[in-house]
Design an enzyme around this catalytic site. Structure first.
Site, PDB file in Angstrom:
ATOM      1  N   LYS A 112      -8.890  49.111  49.506  1.00 39.27           N
ATOM      2  CA  LYS A 112      -7.461  49.251  49.803  1.00 39.27           C
ATOM      3  C   LYS A 112      -7.093  48.568  51.113  1.00 39.27           C
ATOM      4  O   LYS A 112      -6.021  47.987  51.240  1.00 39.27           O
ATOM      5  CB  LYS A 112      -7.072  50.735  49.854  1.00 39.27           C
ATOM      6  CG  LYS A 112      -7.054  51.380  48.480  1.00 39.27           C
ATOM      7  CD  LYS A 112      -6.289  52.691  48.464  1.00 39.27           C
ATOM      8  CE  LYS A 112      -6.256  53.271  47.038  1.00 39.27           C
ATOM      9  NZ  LYS A 112      -5.652  54.596  46.981  1.00 39.27           N
ATOM     10  N   LYS A 195      -8.270  48.816  33.511  1.00 42.66           N
ATOM     11  CA  LYS A 195      -7.949  50.233  33.402  1.00 42.66           C
ATOM     12  C   LYS A 195      -6.428  50.413  33.393  1.00 42.66           C
ATOM     13  O   LYS A 195      -5.723  49.734  34.144  1.00 42.66           O
ATOM     14  CB  LYS A 195      -8.529  50.941  34.630  1.00 42.66           C
ATOM     15  CG  LYS A 195      -8.637  52.436  34.497  1.00 42.66           C
ATOM     16  CD  LYS A 195      -9.004  53.046  35.856  1.00 42.66           C
ATOM     17  CE  LYS A 195      -7.802  53.086  36.765  1.00 42.66           C
ATOM     18  NZ  LYS A 195      -7.412  54.440  37.158  1.00 42.66           N
ATOM     19  N   LYS A 198      -1.133  53.363  37.107  1.00 41.51           N
ATOM     20  CA  LYS A 198       0.297  53.430  37.415  1.00 41.51           C
ATOM     21  C   LYS A 198       0.723  52.333  38.389  1.00 41.51           C
ATOM     22  O   LYS A 198       1.899  52.013  38.462  1.00 41.51           O
ATOM     23  CB  LYS A 198       0.686  54.821  37.924  1.00 41.51           C
ATOM     24  CG  LYS A 198       0.023  55.259  39.216  1.00 41.51           C
ATOM     25  CD  LYS A 198       0.628  56.569  39.681  1.00 41.51           C
ATOM     26  CE  LYS A 198      -0.419  57.649  39.926  1.00 41.51           C
ATOM     27  NZ  LYS A 198      -1.388  57.325  40.991  1.00 41.51           N
TER      28      LYS A 198
END
Ligand code: ATP
Ligand code: MG
Length: 332
Positions: A112, A195, A198
């Site tokens: 991240k 995958k 969202k």
């Protein structure tokens, strides 16, 4: 009953099909055999910038979807992380026994922070797994159902519990990760090797739990399929059809072999139509119940407040134990 803890970040508009199959459905099954505690982790959510109005709405929407999907807030504890002050309090203590190098090795942080760059990354993102450890340890959780990507964080949680216990005397339970099976993994309908997520760059292949039935059906009918016309599970040659078969099997409670048999000799169209029906049947009542709950936010807030009280009853006692062991002067 063994104590179980799990959580999910609030998401703005809706949870997606992968969250349902990979998390909510398992939680619902586990809640009858476990002393289950489920958390909407809004303190974790602010490790990336959030709009305050949207964060509050997302927290309610996520909690409402937990309930609508079958988490019973009278049986399990379902609460919002920021409503129990012990979480950041214990996280602070655990920060001081976490090595800088140890935290730097966390893959989620590396990934991240790489995406956001040094100046876009905040210190909260760095200590994210330590807050997660606090979430789990406050409840003496024995079992933490998570996705494969969280394995390293649970390992850190165990290390921190063990370290604290060794230095200060037995205080925390070392939790076990229960890693979900590959069969519980859902892929993007348009890019079936990714995958379903969202935060995918395109959400054309993401089925939202709160999509209108017609939208859900349309997304499934236009899912990417593979060459050939046989409905057969083969994750290498037919990742698209295999993903749809997995979803079909989980949502209908049938076996993949049974579904293959039903569509033997039919084309992809019939198969997708069947899946669209099963998916709409699953999410229609959940959607309706979610909207109903969101229609009365005061009542929803009351449910969450009552559950936060129940959670705090457990967490505050653990925190007091940890404070005492660490040598903090008790307030007279
Ligand atoms: P993000 O894109 O922000 O990572 P996400 O949709 O992947 O969002 P998370 O908050 O990371 O959602 O995960 C919440 C829970 O849902 C976790 O238990 C995770 O394992 C599960 N989950 C998420 N996506 C899937 C998926 N495609 N298949 C199965 N489980 C999933
Ligand atoms: Mg994720």
């Amino acid at each position: 009953k063994p104590r179980l803890f799990s959580g999910m970040q609030p998401s703005a508009d809706s949870l997606q099909l992968g969250n349902y199959i990979g998390a909510l459905l398992q939680w619902k099954e586990l809640q009858s055999t476990h002393d289950a505690i489920f958390c909407v982790v809004d303190l974790h959510a602010i490790t990336v910038p959030q709009d305050p109005v949207q964060l509050r709405a997302a927290t309610r929407r996520t909690a409402a979807q937990y309930i609508a999907a079958g988490i019973d807030p009278a049986q399990s504890i379902l609460f919002v992380q920021s409503q129990v002050a012990a979480h950041p309090q214990l996280a602070w203590m655990l920060n001081t026994i976490t090595g800088f190098g140890e935290a730097s090795r966390m893959i989620q942080f590396k990934e991240k922070s790489q995406k956001q760059g040094a100046d876009g990354t905040n210190v909260g993102l760095f200590t994210y797994p330590v807050l997660q450890a606090a979430d789990i340890l406050l409840y003496d959780a024995e079992i933490v159902p998570v996705g494969e990507d969280q394995r390293q964080h649970i390992e850190l949680t165990r290390d921190l519990a063990n370290r604290f216990n060794t230095r200060f005397g037995h205080t925390f339970v070392e939790p076990e990760a229960v890693i979900q099976k590959e069969t519980a993994k859902v892929y993007d309908l348009q890019a079936p090797t990714n995958k379903m997520s969202k935060s995918a760059s395109s959400t054309a292949g993401v089925v939202w739990m709160l999509d209108e039935p017609a939208v859900t059906a349309k997304k499934i009918m236009s899912a990417a399929t593979d060459s050939g016309r046989e409905v057969r599970f083969d994750s290498v040659e037919k990742p698209g059809i295999s993903n749809l078969l997995t979803i079909y099997a989980v949502l209908s409670g049938r076996t993949i072999a049974d579904i293959e048999r039903e569509y033997d000799g039919h084309g992809y169209g019939d198969f997708k139509k069947g899946l669209a029906e099963v998916t709409v049947d699953t999410f229609s009542p959940i959607r309706a119940r979610t909207l109903e709950l969101l229609d009365d936010p005061a009542e929803l807030d009351r449910i969450l407040a009552g559950n936060a009280d129940r959670a705090a009853g457990i967490a505050d006692a653990t925190l007091a134990r940890a404070y005492d062991r660490m040598g903090f002067l008790a307030r007279a």
